[in-house]
Design a protein around this motif. Structure first.
Motif, short mmCIF file in Angstrom:
data_model
loop_
_atom_site.label_atom_id
_atom_site.label_comp_id
_atom_site.label_asym_id
_atom_site.label_seq_id
_atom_site.Cartn_x
_atom_site.Cartn_y
_atom_site.Cartn_z
N GLY A 23 66.28 21.34 -14.78
CA GLY A 23 66.03 19.91 -14.84
C GLY A 23 65.15 19.41 -13.72
O GLY A 23 64.84 20.11 -12.75
N GLU A 24 64.77 18.14 -13.82
CA GLU A 24 63.82 17.57 -12.87
C GLU A 24 64.41 17.25 -11.51
O GLU A 24 63.67 17.07 -10.54
CB GLU A 24 63.22 16.30 -13.48
N ASN A 25 65.73 17.17 -11.41
CA ASN A 25 66.36 16.83 -10.13
C ASN A 25 66.69 18.04 -9.27
O ASN A 25 67.09 17.88 -8.11
CB ASN A 25 67.64 16.03 -10.38
N HIS A 26 66.54 19.24 -9.82
CA HIS A 26 67.00 20.43 -9.13
C HIS A 26 66.23 20.70 -7.84
O HIS A 26 66.81 21.02 -6.80
CB HIS A 26 66.90 21.65 -10.06
N ALA A 27 64.92 20.60 -7.89
CA ALA A 27 64.10 20.95 -6.73
C ALA A 27 64.42 20.06 -5.53
O ALA A 27 64.59 20.54 -4.41
CB ALA A 27 62.62 20.87 -7.07
N LEU A 28 64.53 18.75 -5.77
CA LEU A 28 64.83 17.83 -4.67
C LEU A 28 66.23 18.05 -4.13
O LEU A 28 66.45 18.04 -2.92
CB LEU A 28 64.66 16.39 -5.13
N ALA A 29 67.20 18.25 -5.03
CA ALA A 29 68.58 18.49 -4.58
C ALA A 29 68.65 19.77 -3.75
O ALA A 29 69.34 19.81 -2.71
CB ALA A 29 69.51 18.59 -5.78
N THR A 30 67.95 20.80 -4.17
CA THR A 30 67.94 22.06 -3.43
C THR A 30 67.30 21.88 -2.06
O THR A 30 67.81 22.36 -1.04
CB THR A 30 67.19 23.14 -4.21
N GLU A 31 66.17 21.18 -2.03
CA GLU A 31 65.49 20.91 -0.76
C GLU A 31 66.39 20.15 0.20
O GLU A 31 66.48 20.47 1.40
CB GLU A 31 64.21 20.13 -1.02
N ASN A 32 67.09 19.14 -0.31
CA ASN A 32 67.99 18.35 0.54
C ASN A 32 69.15 19.19 1.04
O ASN A 32 69.57 19.06 2.20
CB ASN A 32 68.51 17.14 -0.24
N LEU A 33 69.69 20.03 0.18
CA LEU A 33 70.80 20.90 0.59
C LEU A 33 70.37 21.84 1.72
O LEU A 33 71.08 21.99 2.72
CB LEU A 33 71.30 21.69 -0.62
#
Length: 205
Positions: A23-33
């Motif tokens: 999904g489109e939110n995965h990259a940002l969530a991963t980066e933030n984590l």
């Protein structure tokens, strides 16, 4: 309890994780984590010198690049990968990028235990991916718990390591959406608590 068994819950969560990874939110969530984990390592965790990571499978968060950067910034730091023993405990062997790995019976790439240049270590910190997670409160203390794949490897290993190294830090890696409530799942007596949980929202523990 979810559905008929924890197995059903795991299957649902793994399916959701696969969908989330696409999904489109995965990259940002991963980066933030990863940013939250790095902030911890240079802050409260700045005394950690050895970290056992995991080789990502089934859409787990890939921490390898970030941790290679961490280890390369200080010559005294070490990384390690788990090796699953027949008795369902884990040993942690030193790991460097480029080392030859072989798949375990579960298909997870593992270090070669016969490599004399990569000895077993007891890490200061163990990073563990979560299929799901929950929290519970006992008095003023909040505990965080990991739902894994059901093999019990980490629980057995942590129970033993914590006897010999009480200051061991066990960090669960998860996304916010993987949080479970009591109606879905609750920790059992054999489950080992996480010392810290890291999600895209922050560091908890």
């Amino acid at each position: 309890m979810h559905g008929n068994s924890p197995k059903t819950l795991r299957q649902d969560l793994l399916r959701q994780r696969k969908e989330f990874a696409a999904g489109e939110n995965h990259a940002l969530a991963t980066e933030n984590l990863i940013t939250k984990l790095n902030d911890f390592l240079v802050g409260d965790g700045n005394l950690i010198q050895s970290i056992a990571l995991y080789w990502p499978i089934q859409d787990e968060v890939d921490l390898r690049t970030a941790l290679l950067g961490w280890v390369n910034s200080d010559s005294g730091r070490q990384l390690a990968l788990p090796f699953a023993r027949p008795d369902k405990h884990l040993d942690f062997y030193q790991w460097q990028a480029g080392d030859r790995l072989t798949p375990s019976q579960h298909g997870v790439p593992e270090p070669d235990p016969s490599n004399p240049q990569r000895p077993v270590i007891t890490p200061d910190c163990i990073l563990i991916p979560c299929v799901g997670w929950s929290k519970s409160n006992t008095g003023s203390k909040t505990h965080y718990w990991r739902l894994g794949y059901g093999g019990g490897y980490f629980d057995r290993t942590l129970a033993q390591l914590r006897k010999n190294k009480p200051n061991l830090i066990c960090i669960g890696i998860a996304f916010d959406w993987q949080k479970l409530d009591d109606a879905q799942w609750s920790a059992q007596t054999h489950d080992e608590p996480l010392d810290i949980l890291v999600t895209e929202s922050g560091v908890f523990g």
